[in-house]
Design an enzyme around this catalytic site. Structure first.
Site, PDB file in Angstrom:
ATOM      1  N   HIS A  21      25.557  29.259  -6.034  1.00  0.00           N
ATOM      2  CA  HIS A  21      25.463  28.350  -7.179  1.00  0.00           C
ATOM      3  C   HIS A  21      26.546  28.563  -8.220  1.00  0.00           C
ATOM      4  CE1 HIS A  21      21.380  26.737  -6.278  1.00  0.00           C
ATOM      5  NE2 HIS A  21      21.241  27.898  -5.676  1.00  0.00           N
ATOM      6  N   LYS A  58      21.598  21.885 -22.006  1.00  0.00           N
ATOM      7  CA  LYS A  58      21.843  22.777 -20.869  1.00  0.00           C
ATOM      8  C   LYS A  58      21.937  24.193 -21.426  1.00  0.00           C
ATOM      9  CE  LYS A  58      25.683  20.329 -20.071  1.00  0.00           C
ATOM     10  NZ  LYS A  58      25.447  20.019 -18.664  1.00  0.00           N
ATOM     11  N   ARG A  59      21.896  25.214 -20.543  1.00  0.00           N
ATOM     12  CA  ARG A  59      22.046  26.577 -21.036  1.00  0.00           C
ATOM     13  C   ARG A  59      23.324  26.709 -21.864  1.00  0.00           C
ATOM     14  NH1 ARG A  59      18.862  30.954 -19.491  1.00  0.00           N
ATOM     15  NH2 ARG A  59      20.281  32.097 -20.849  1.00  0.00           N
ATOM     16  N   LYS A  75      30.524  25.838 -20.387  1.00  0.00           N
ATOM     17  CA  LYS A  75      29.958  24.499 -20.597  1.00  0.00           C
ATOM     18  C   LYS A  75      30.502  23.854 -21.869  1.00  0.00           C
ATOM     19  CE  LYS A  75      25.642  25.784 -18.225  1.00  0.00           C
ATOM     20  NZ  LYS A  75      25.466  24.856 -17.078  1.00  0.00           N
ATOM     21  N   THR A  95      22.883  19.312 -12.785  1.00  0.00           N
ATOM     22  CA  THR A  95      21.837  18.401 -12.341  1.00  0.00           C
ATOM     23  C   THR A  95      21.331  17.574 -13.517  1.00  0.00           C
ATOM     24  OG1 THR A  95      20.324  20.265 -12.528  1.00  0.00           O
ATOM     25  CG2 THR A  95      21.024  19.657 -10.314  1.00  0.00           C
ATOM     26  N   LYS A 117      20.147  13.466 -14.099  1.00  0.00           N
ATOM     27  CA  LYS A 117      18.938  12.991 -14.793  1.00  0.00           C
ATOM     28  C   LYS A 117      19.305  11.987 -15.886  1.00  0.00           C
ATOM     29  CE  LYS A 117      17.155  17.519 -13.783  1.00  0.00           C
ATOM     30  NZ  LYS A 117      17.115  18.913 -14.265  1.00  0.00           N
TER      31      LYS A 117
END
Ligand code: 26Q
Length: 758
Positions: free
Chosen positions: A313, A493-494, A499, A600, A604
């Site tokens: 991952h 998100k985390r 990110k 992911t 969504k």
């Protein structure tokens, strides 16, 4: 018939009639009815069974989802309405189990839903963390961590009575097994099997989430991944891993025996999916146990290798697990000779040092063990798998090209559309009928409605309704006041440097300064962040602090606050995702290209009609490929360019700031006087220093192109019909990202459960 059952249960359990029943009583009655209904169904069965082994399952609340799978949702909703309740309100009584960090754990939960939907025999296996990851509280504009308990008579756990001994170097403990049943939407059921420590003791938790990390006989299933910033924490993580795999290996072999098969037939009757390297010790543990049953090591290794497949991952170096052999010696000494033998065996055929399981420093490389002793290795999006083959795992791809396969992630549309956005599901059904509920590809039939103005206008209305609903919820939960007529721009998100939440915050700085200079955006903008940071990840916490200070600064400025609002949604979890996703208009997917394996959340948001603002990273590449360049806003350097910058060590944030006063002005704002006075100067200075001298994930590299892209998107938003067409196209093209498709591919190329039945 639900009516009768519900009325009866309310009476039997609480001696109340439906008109007198509280929400709590309705919840508990629905829980027991759903559990009884599920238990009546046959367990999915076949000649071969899947075990999806994972340290995380971020399942979220289950009531609506399970009622949907059981075909009881509509009836429940109608019956409750008769007494002035909604299912959503009743579900507020359920505590969400926080058994995961983020994407990897949520993926496992979506997969369980799809495996059950397809009627495949497959269970999840994990740990029953009593306090979850942690609950995030915001105090003095900082993240604080608190325990997040969820186990109560209102949870879905069912005791099984099964127990397994687990022997550590220092002591022996007992694993007890609980099940959470997983009903499939087409009948049948599977289970999520969660091991708990029989002697776990919540009383050893001190203030916050601290506890004695050496007290393994009492702490193993208290928290998910306790702080691994120190040696004791890391060792505890290894204890947890061995606890999980030792109990899992015993469970698998027991079930094999119960079904009447010999240990050596393992590969014909079981397949194990190893979710990242966290459960990788399952391989040597299974081999060890087969040894105890009299199977010689080389034969055992061959059988296990045909049973286990590994999913990668991440390419982040710090997440690729390597454990000192010494630590394994402390935790599970019985595994050491097995791992050494596996290393020697692999080295006979492949002696190159970069593919050795045990390296010259005595570190055990978990992913290397998985690849040598597994029959498949998969990445989670096309770009990610290509990077694994060409860069990160290249030497392995050269040895075993046939083992590598891509499985682009997916999400369950039952949770993220059918339950999570009922109005949108209804709008879709009015146009294309109900087929999309079972077959996500049917969503493409929406495309002709791109030219239908009525449909476009009603789609905009739906979005506005979802925004109002979110505004109500955030007002109630944290006192935030949102304007539903502002643009809702969301990054959920985390929190991680790659990110680049900081880049998004620096856009907010840019917009703030523009507004101050009289250049207003076309309409008010609301930027929502939702993110937990790992407790020991200082820089990530600094980013949260910066966002919270910035939010307060803007809020105090009468000249700016009507045009820009920055909101940090507290304690992001699956429930909060369910609030945010239907209301999102701009979906922030802005990771540094090459670093986000898939994502992911991006899927969504797309499914719920948001337009993606993103880099060509992870599954964004595939989203762009499906919706076309007109229906997504892309920016930033490509993954090839980024990987080249890393290879050549050619990225220099200092130089960028020296040469570009626009960039410098935004970065300098981190140290802006009024902002510093609202916060903790140590934290903000640390953040500034890192951004200007290191910036390992290249925030400054893409910042200007990001500003260009976001400004452009905000302008496009003003052409409301054009925006609605983009939104509709995203919904229509989301079908590929159904986890039902992903699971069919896993089964076709890896598990072969269906084939074994034929
Ligand atoms: C490793 C060592 C020590 C301590 C913790 C860890 C650790 C814990 C959690 C390493 C990784 C994780 C979680 C990773 C994760 O969630 N990865 C995400 O997986 C998603 C599903 O495939 C992808 O969509 C995301 O891109 C990826 O970031």
């Amino acid at each position: 018939m639900l009516k009768t059952a519900l009325t009866q249960t309310l009476w039997d359990r609480f001696h109340v009639k439906p008109e007198q029943a509280s929400r709590r009583q309705f919840y508990l009655a629905l829980l027991s009815i759903a559990q009884a209904e599920t238990a009546r169904r046959p367990r999915n069965a076949g000649p071969k069974k899947l075990y999806y082994v994972s340290a995380e399952f971020l399942i979220g609340k289950l009531l609506s989802n399970n009622l949907l799978s059981l075909g009881l949702y509509e009836e429940a909703e109608q019956f409750l309405a008769g007494f002035g309740h909604t299912l959503a309100e009743v579900e507020e009584e359920e505590d969400e189990p926080s058994l995961g960090n983020g994407g990897l754990g949520r993926l496992a939960a979506c997969f369980l839903d799809s495996i059950a939907a397809l009627g495949l025999p497959g269970d999840g296996v994990g740990l029953n963390y009593h306090e979850g990851l942690f609950r995030q509280a915001i105090r003095q504009r900082k993240q604080c961590e608190e325990p997040d308990p969820w186990i109560s008579p209102a949870s879905w756990l069912l005791p099984t009575g099964k127990r397994f001994p687990v022997a550590f170097g220092s002591c022996e403990v007992t694993a007890v097994l609980y099940d959470i049943a997983v009903p499939g939407c087409n009948g049948g059921r599977n289970a999520l099997r969660l091991f708990d420590l029989e002697t776990v003791n919540e009383d050893i938790i001190e203030d916050g989430i601290s506890f004695d990390k050496t007290d393994v006989a009492h702490n193993l299933t208290l928290f998910l991944y306790p702080d691994d910033s120190d040696e004791e924490g890391r060792l505890l993580r290894l204890y947890q891993q061995y606890f999980l795999v030792s109990a899992t290996a015993q469970l698998i072999l027991e079930e094999l025996r119960e079904r009447g098969f010999a240990p050596e037939e393992l590969d014909r009757h079981a397949v194990v999916q190893i979710n990242d390297t966290h459960p990788s010790l399952l391989i040597p543990e299974l081999i060890r146990l087969l040894g105890e049953e009299g199977v010689p090591l080389e034969r055992a290794a061959a059988v296990v290798s045909r049973s286990c497949a590994y999913t990668n991952h991440t390419i982040l170096a710090e997440a690729l697990e390597k454990w000192p052999l010494e630590s394994i010696e402390t935790v599970a000494p019985q595994l050491v000779p097995v791992i050494e033998a596996l290393d020697r065996l692999a080295a006979q055929a492949h002696p190159a040092p970069e593919v050795r399981i045990i390296d010259e420093d005595g570190l055990v490389h978990m992913a290397r063990m998985d690849i040598h002793y597994g029959f498949r290795v998969n990445g989670v999006a096309a770009l990610h798998t290509e990077i694994l083959k060409k860069k990160e795992l290249r030497p392995f791809y050269e040895i075993y090209p046939e083992k590598f396969t891509n499985k682009t992630n997916g999400i369950t549309f039952r949770r993220w559309l059918l339950c999570g956005n009922r109005p949108l599901a209804g709008w879709i059904e009015e146009r294309i009928g109900p087929d999309f509920r079972k077959d996500a590809d049917a969503l493409e039939r929406l495309l002709p409605f791109r030219g239908d103005e009525d449909s476009l206008l009603s789609l905009l209305e739906l979005k506005r309704g979802a925004k109002r609903r979110l505004a109500e919820r955030l007002l109630e939960s944290q006192g935030a006041k949102l304007d539903p007529d502002a643009v809702f721009d969301i990054q959920a998100k985390r929190l991680h440097e790659y990110k680049r939440q900081l880049m998004n915050a620096l856009y907010a700085v840019y917009l703030y300064l523009e507004i101050k200079e009289g250049r207003r955006p076309p309409r008010p903008v609301t930027v929502l962040f939702a993110a937990k940071a790992a407790p020991a990840y200082t820089l990530a916490k600094d980013v949260i602090h910066f966002i919270l200070c910035l939010s307060a600064l803007v809020e105090r400025d009468p000249a700016a606050r009507n045009w820009l609002k920055i909101v940090m949604v507290e304690n992001y979890n699956v429930t909060k995702a369910g609030w945010l996703i239907p209301a999102c208009e701009i979906s922030e997917q802005i990771s540094l290209a090459s670093q986000e394996a898939s994502g992911t959340g991006n899927m969504k948001f797309m499914l719920n009609g948001a337009v993606t603002l993103g880099t060509l990273d992870g599954a964004n590449v595939e989203i762009a490929g499906r919706v076309g360049r007109e229906n997504i806003a892309l920016f930033g350097k490509s993954s090839a360019e980024v990987l080249r910058l890393y290879e050549q060590g050619a990225y220099d944030p200092d130089a960028l700031l020296r040469e570009d006063p626009d960039l410098a002005r935004l970065a300098d704002f981190i140290l802006h006087g009024p902002l510093l006075r609202l916060g903790d100067p140590d934290s903000l200075f640390r953040l500034y220093r890192d951004l200007s001298h290191k910036d390992w994930f290249m925030t400054l590299l893409d910042l200007k192109d990001y500003i260009r892209a976001k400004d452009g998107l905000l302008r496009r938003y003003e052409d409301r019909l054009r925006w609605a067409r983009m939104s509709l196209t995203n919904i229509a093209m989301a079908g590929y990202f159904s986890s039902d498709r992903t699971i069919r591919e896993y089964d076709r190329d890896i598990w072969h459960l269906e084939e074994a039945r034929r």
